[in-house]
Design a protein around this motif. Structure first.
Motif, short mmCIF file in Angstrom:
data_model
loop_
_atom_site.label_atom_id
_atom_site.label_comp_id
_atom_site.label_asym_id
_atom_site.label_seq_id
_atom_site.Cartn_x
_atom_site.Cartn_y
_atom_site.Cartn_z
N CYS A 161 32.62 10.99 12.78
CA CYS A 161 31.46 11.19 11.93
C CYS A 161 30.61 9.91 12.00
O CYS A 161 31.16 8.81 12.07
N ALA A 162 29.29 10.06 11.98
CA ALA A 162 28.41 8.90 12.09
C ALA A 162 27.20 9.07 11.18
O ALA A 162 26.74 10.19 10.95
N TYR A 172 23.35 5.20 15.64
CA TYR A 172 24.12 5.32 14.40
C TYR A 172 24.77 4.00 14.03
O TYR A 172 25.40 3.36 14.86
N ALA A 173 24.60 3.64 12.76
CA ALA A 173 25.06 2.33 12.30
C ALA A 173 26.47 2.36 11.73
O ALA A 173 27.14 1.32 11.70
N TYR A 174 26.89 3.52 11.25
CA TYR A 174 28.18 3.60 10.56
C TYR A 174 29.03 4.71 11.17
O TYR A 174 28.51 5.79 11.49
N TRP A 175 30.34 4.43 11.28
CA TRP A 175 31.27 5.34 11.94
C TRP A 175 32.54 5.49 11.12
O TRP A 175 32.99 4.52 10.49
N MET A 186 22.98 12.55 9.67
CA MET A 186 24.40 12.49 9.96
C MET A 186 24.70 13.20 11.28
O MET A 186 23.94 14.10 11.71
N ALA A 187 25.81 12.84 11.89
CA ALA A 187 26.16 13.46 13.17
C ALA A 187 27.67 13.48 13.36
O ALA A 187 28.41 12.74 12.71
N ALA A 247 31.53 10.50 2.64
CA ALA A 247 30.87 9.20 2.68
C ALA A 247 30.90 8.54 1.32
O ALA A 247 30.69 9.19 0.29
N SER A 248 31.17 7.25 1.31
CA SER A 248 31.04 6.46 0.10
C SER A 248 30.03 5.36 0.37
O SER A 248 29.81 4.98 1.50
#
Length: 126
Positions: A96-97, A113-116, A34-35, A24-25
């Motif tokens: 990944c989320a 989850y907001a980011y993928w 995380m998931a 992640a950045s």
């Protein structure tokens, strides 16, 4: 904003193992639940495993319990999925989320989850 990049997918024989990584950045990785999700052709995206901010608590789908292990290294902004005893039914694109930091609990739905990430293909041959 958070960018997630998965790696580690590939082709493996049944009974084999793979280790997925997600780097992640952006901001506040250690503040995010995380998931890992997966999506097989023609099927809905499903939650596979999730991990709390500190890594203390984890949750697994029944289908992977005892075979998969989720972990994280907050110093490296990375979450992992160790997959053992793979079967052809595990074939899917794995994602990944990340949740927003305001949420401290597990999320089981993709809407949590907001980011993928872009996903990494895992193919298990019989």
């Amino acid at each position: 904003q958070v960018q997630l990049v998965e790696s580690g997918g590939g082709l493996v024989q049944a009974g084999g193992s793979l280790r997925l990584s997600c780097v992640a950045s952006g901001r506040a990785f250690s503040d995010r639940v995380m998931a890992w999700f997966r999506q097989a052709p023609g099927k809905e995206r499903e939650s596979v495993a999730t991990i709390t901010r500190s890594g203390t608590n984890t949750w697994y789908a029944d289908s992977v319990k005892g075979r998969f292990t989720i972990s994280r290294d907050n110093a490296k902004n990375t979450v992992y999925l160790q997959m053992n005893s793979l079967t052809p039914e595990d074939t899917a694109v794995y994602y990944c989320a990340a949740r927003n930091p305001m949420h401290s609990t597990f999320g089981y739905s993709r809407n949590d989850y907001a980011y993928w990430g872009q996903g990494t293909q895992v193919t298990v041959s019989s």
